[in-house]
Design a protein around this motif. Structure first.
Motif, PDB file in Angstrom:
ATOM      1  N   SER A  74     -40.733  23.029  15.464  1.00  0.00           N
ATOM      2  CA  SER A  74     -41.065  24.278  16.151  1.00  0.00           C
ATOM      3  C   SER A  74     -41.281  23.951  17.617  1.00  0.00           C
ATOM      4  CB  SER A  74     -42.336  24.883  15.554  1.00  0.00           C
ATOM      5  OG  SER A  74     -43.402  23.976  15.716  1.00  0.00           O
ATOM      6  N   GLY A  75     -41.171  24.966  18.443  1.00  0.00           N
ATOM      7  CA  GLY A  75     -41.357  24.759  19.878  1.00  0.00           C
ATOM      8  C   GLY A  75     -40.146  24.103  20.495  1.00  0.00           C
ATOM      9  N   PRO A  76     -40.270  23.718  21.776  1.00  0.00           N
ATOM     10  CA  PRO A  76     -39.138  23.115  22.480  1.00  0.00           C
ATOM     11  C   PRO A  76     -38.872  21.688  21.996  1.00  0.00           C
ATOM     12  CG  PRO A  76     -41.064  23.234  23.930  1.00  0.00           C
ATOM     13  CD  PRO A  76     -41.465  23.851  22.628  1.00  0.00           C
ATOM     14  N   ARG A  77     -37.654  21.241  22.167  1.00  0.00           N
ATOM     15  CA  ARG A  77     -37.283  19.893  21.722  1.00  0.00           C
ATOM     16  C   ARG A  77     -38.012  18.840  22.557  1.00  0.00           C
ATOM     17  NH1 ARG A  77     -33.160  16.080  23.214  1.00  0.00           N
ATOM     18  NH2 ARG A  77     -32.179  17.521  24.663  1.00  0.00           N
ATOM     19  N   PRO A  78     -38.689  17.895  21.910  1.00  0.00           N
ATOM     20  CA  PRO A  78     -39.309  16.818  22.677  1.00  0.00           C
ATOM     21  C   PRO A  78     -38.243  15.876  23.239  1.00  0.00           C
ATOM     22  CG  PRO A  78     -39.705  16.535  20.312  1.00  0.00           C
ATOM     23  CD  PRO A  78     -38.898  17.781  20.466  1.00  0.00           C
ATOM     24  N   HIS A  79     -38.414  15.475  24.482  1.00  0.00           N
ATOM     25  CA  HIS A  79     -37.481  14.528  25.080  1.00  0.00           C
ATOM     26  C   HIS A  79     -38.081  13.137  24.972  1.00  0.00           C
ATOM     27  CE1 HIS A  79     -34.533  17.392  26.846  1.00  0.00           C
ATOM     28  NE2 HIS A  79     -35.508  18.215  26.480  1.00  0.00           N
ATOM     29  N   HIS A  80     -37.286  12.117  25.169  1.00  0.00           N
ATOM     30  CA  HIS A  80     -37.756  10.733  25.026  1.00  0.00           C
ATOM     31  C   HIS A  80     -38.455  10.530  23.692  1.00  0.00           C
ATOM     32  CE1 HIS A  80     -36.639  10.397  29.166  1.00  0.00           C
ATOM     33  NE2 HIS A  80     -37.415  11.417  29.453  1.00  0.00           N
ATOM     34  N   ALA A  81     -37.885  11.122  22.649  1.00  0.00           N
ATOM     35  CA  ALA A  81     -38.451  10.960  21.312  1.00  0.00           C
ATOM     36  C   ALA A  81     -37.329  10.545  20.368  1.00  0.00           C
ATOM     37  CB  ALA A  81     -39.057  12.281  20.836  1.00  0.00           C
ATOM     38  N   THR A  82     -37.708   9.886  19.281  1.00  0.00           N
ATOM     39  CA  THR A  82     -36.731   9.627  18.231  1.00  0.00           C
ATOM     40  C   THR A  82     -36.589  10.898  17.421  1.00  0.00           C
ATOM     41  OG1 THR A  82     -37.371   7.313  18.119  1.00  0.00           O
ATOM     42  CG2 THR A  82     -36.243   8.222  16.190  1.00  0.00           C
ATOM     43  N   LEU A  83     -35.364  11.403  17.317  1.00  0.00           N
ATOM     44  CA  LEU A  83     -35.125  12.617  16.532  1.00  0.00           C
ATOM     45  C   LEU A  83     -34.148  12.290  15.413  1.00  0.00           C
ATOM     46  CD1 LEU A  83     -34.620  15.291  19.365  1.00  0.00           C
ATOM     47  CD2 LEU A  83     -36.723  14.779  18.091  1.00  0.00           C
ATOM     48  N   ARG A  84     -34.503  12.722  14.202  1.00  0.00           N
ATOM     49  CA  ARG A  84     -33.626  12.514  13.058  1.00  0.00           C
ATOM     50  C   ARG A  84     -33.006  13.825  12.615  1.00  0.00           C
ATOM     51  NH1 ARG A  84     -33.960   7.663  10.400  1.00  0.00           N
ATOM     52  NH2 ARG A  84     -35.601   6.284  11.169  1.00  0.00           N
ATOM     53  N   LEU A  85     -31.824  13.693  12.018  1.00  0.00           N
ATOM     54  CA  LEU A  85     -31.139  14.849  11.449  1.00  0.00           C
ATOM     55  C   LEU A  85     -31.647  15.041  10.026  1.00  0.00           C
ATOM     56  CD1 LEU A  85     -28.695  16.896  11.742  1.00  0.00           C
ATOM     57  CD2 LEU A  85     -27.326  15.147  10.582  1.00  0.00           C
ATOM     58  N   ASP A  86     -32.063  16.247   9.698  1.00  0.00           N
ATOM     59  CA  ASP A  86     -32.468  16.548   8.323  1.00  0.00           C
ATOM     60  C   ASP A  86     -31.177  16.731   7.518  1.00  0.00           C
ATOM     61  OD1 ASP A  86     -33.192  17.909   5.925  1.00  0.00           O
ATOM     62  OD2 ASP A  86     -35.065  18.554   6.884  1.00  0.00           O
ATOM     63  N   MET A  87     -30.802  15.677   6.796  1.00  0.00           N
ATOM     64  CA  MET A  87     -29.479  15.653   6.165  1.00  0.00           C
ATOM     65  C   MET A  87     -29.290  16.760   5.129  1.00  0.00           C
ATOM     66  SD  MET A  87     -26.530  14.365   6.299  1.00  0.00           S
ATOM     67  CE  MET A  87     -26.529  12.803   7.172  1.00  0.00           C
ATOM     68  N   ALA A  88     -30.343  17.039   4.353  1.00  0.00           N
ATOM     69  CA  ALA A  88     -30.207  18.083   3.329  1.00  0.00           C
ATOM     70  C   ALA A  88     -29.934  19.433   3.992  1.00  0.00           C
ATOM     71  CB  ALA A  88     -31.452  18.136   2.465  1.00  0.00           C
ATOM     72  N   LYS A  89     -30.700  19.731   5.045  1.00  0.00           N
ATOM     73  CA  LYS A  89     -30.497  21.005   5.743  1.00  0.00           C
ATOM     74  C   LYS A  89     -29.140  21.048   6.427  1.00  0.00           C
ATOM     75  CE  LYS A  89     -35.191  22.263   7.139  1.00  0.00           C
ATOM     76  NZ  LYS A  89     -36.038  22.240   8.347  1.00  0.00           N
ATOM     77  N   ALA A  90     -28.747  19.898   6.981  1.00  0.00           N
ATOM     78  CA  ALA A  90     -27.467  19.830   7.698  1.00  0.00           C
ATOM     79  C   ALA A  90     -26.309  20.099   6.734  1.00  0.00           C
ATOM     80  CB  ALA A  90     -27.299  18.467   8.363  1.00  0.00           C
ATOM     81  N   CYS A  91     -26.425  19.565   5.515  1.00  0.00           N
ATOM     82  CA  CYS A  91     -25.356  19.792   4.532  1.00  0.00           C
ATOM     83  C   CYS A  91     -25.329  21.253   4.111  1.00  0.00           C
ATOM     84  CB  CYS A  91     -25.542  18.876   3.320  1.00  0.00           C
ATOM     85  SG  CYS A  91     -25.156  17.158   3.703  1.00  0.00           S
ATOM     86  N   GLU A  92     -26.516  21.844   3.989  1.00  0.00           N
ATOM     87  CA  GLU A  92     -26.586  23.262   3.630  1.00  0.00           C
ATOM     88  C   GLU A  92     -25.967  24.137   4.710  1.00  0.00           C
ATOM     89  OE1 GLU A  92     -30.544  24.933   2.730  1.00  0.00           O
ATOM     90  OE2 GLU A  92     -30.698  23.222   1.340  1.00  0.00           O
ATOM     91  N   ALA A  93     -26.146  23.694   5.963  1.00  0.00           N
ATOM     92  CA  ALA A  93     -25.700  24.510   7.092  1.00  0.00           C
ATOM     93  C   ALA A  93     -24.199  24.440   7.338  1.00  0.00           C
ATOM     94  CB  ALA A  93     -26.452  24.092   8.356  1.00  0.00           C
ATOM     95  N   THR A  94     -23.504  23.505   6.688  1.00  0.00           N
ATOM     96  CA  THR A  94     -22.057  23.411   6.899  1.00  0.00           C
ATOM     97  C   THR A  94     -21.332  23.830   5.625  1.00  0.00           C
ATOM     98  OG1 THR A  94     -22.144  21.097   6.227  1.00  0.00           O
ATOM     99  CG2 THR A  94     -22.141  21.530   8.578  1.00  0.00           C
ATOM    100  N   ALA A  95     -20.260  24.548   5.825  1.00  0.00           N
ATOM    101  CA  ALA A  95     -19.513  25.017   4.660  1.00  0.00           C
ATOM    102  C   ALA A  95     -18.661  23.887   4.096  1.00  0.00           C
ATOM    103  CB  ALA A  95     -18.621  26.181   5.076  1.00  0.00           C
ATOM    104  N   ALA A  96     -18.638  23.750   2.782  1.00  0.00           N
ATOM    105  CA  ALA A  96     -17.731  22.811   2.129  1.00  0.00           C
ATOM    106  C   ALA A  96     -16.341  23.434   2.133  1.00  0.00           C
ATOM    107  CB  ALA A  96     -18.205  22.538   0.714  1.00  0.00           C
TER     108      ALA A  96
END
Ligand code: GLU
Ligand code: ZN
Length: 300
Positions: free
Chosen positions: A132-154
């Motif tokens: 939530s909120g603005p993206r933190p800079h100078h931070a390690t950010l990971r991709l939520d793989m489960a959500k990412a797969c849900e968000a793309t159409a097969a």
């Protein structure tokens, strides 16, 4: 056809690099296309101008040419930032403060499995949260793989033309979650991580055929998923065999792997280097012939 060679200026080019660059160059030339050089200098702590000039010298000596100025990742940081913003706004990234040790410890719990993915250990999800909120800079950010797969159409898939896996490769969400997991896309020190930068770069440059070593085959799943998330085209991939010595050991892993510059100093010619890696002259080749080049080995 547009191909590219994207070395990091963090050391000298070896035979394996020469093979990759010449193959990408030859494929483009044979098809009347364009070969591009890209300087992968995202990691400013390890990149050196001297290595960058050495790359230009070595590749020119090998007889390769490319349009200039070439793209340098260090000059494209705002493009990576925009892609990270987009993924953040889609709710797909979260900050992670785990050290390597934290990850190992979390994975040593009885219900966890230690799995090595294309990006190191598959992350146990300790910091996973809804952003939530603005993206933190100078931070390690990971991709939520489960959500990412849900968000793309097969189907999420790509065409591979390399010798080991030629065909249509399909990514399944389950495998992505199990074998790849929540990869790092932004690093504290570097801004973007390699997987994000390479996808943005290839799209920005209109690369149609990515020619690179088989060691990056598994990582391609991440790249294809990111292309789907960011609405970018997926190129055709050609993962070539890695150059091995006569004993089957990967040259890149040998401590004594010799630099192209050393061979040149010793009086070898570009034709000798081509012969060493099993490539004939570009004009003698067709793409079919190149794809059938398999498991190059060499005496060093
Ligand atoms: N700089 C990366 C490497 O040398 C490029 C990888 C790629 O071709 O995507 O491994
Ligand atoms: Zn974490």
């Amino acid at each position: 056809m547009k191909t590219r060679f994207a070395p990091s200026p963090t050391g000298p080019l070896h035979l394996g690099h020469a093979y990759s660059a010449m193959l990408a160059h030859d494929m483009a030339t044979a098809a009347g296309g364009t070969f591009l050089l890209r300087i992968d200098d995202l990691d400013q702590s390890r990149s050196r101008p001297a290595w960058e000039s050495q790359i230009y010298d070595d590749l020119h000596w090998l007889g390769l040419d490319w349009p200039t100025p070439c793209r340098r990742e260090s000059e494209c940081l705002s493009e990576y930032d925009a892609a990270l913003d987009r993924l953040w706004d889609m709710g797909l990234l979260y900050p992670c403060t785990c050290s390597r040790r934290d990850i190992r410890e979390a994975l040593s719990a009885p219900q966890e499995t230690l799995r090595e993915g294309p990006d190191g250990l598959v992350y146990p999800g300790t910091c996973r949260a809804t952003p939530s909120g603005p993206r933190p800079h100078h931070a390690t950010l990971r991709l939520d793989m489960a959500k990412a797969c849900e968000a793309t159409a097969a189907p999420r898939q790509f065409t591979e033309t390399g010798p080991q896996h030629a065909g249509t490769i399909t990514l399944t969400g389950d495998a992505m979650i199990r074998d790849v997991g929540d990869v790092v896309l932004s690093r504290k020190d570097m801004g973007a991580a390699y997987h994000l930068a390479v996808v943005v770069d290839d799209a920005a440059q209109g690369i149609t055929h990515v020619v690179r070593g088989a060691d990056l085959f598994q990582a391609t799943n991440i790249h294809v998923l990111l292309q789907a998330l960011l609405g970018l085209p997926t190129p055709i991939y050609h993962h070539h065999d890695l150059i091995r010595d006569a004993h089957g050991k990967r040259l890149a892993k040998r401590d004594d792997a010799r630099a192209i510059a050393t061979y040149r100093d010793e009086g070898l010619t570009p034709a000798d280097i081509r012969a060493k890696v099993g490539l004939t002259r570009p004009e003698a080749q067709t793409i079919g012939a190149i794809s059938s080049v398999s498991s190059p080995t060499t005496e060093v």
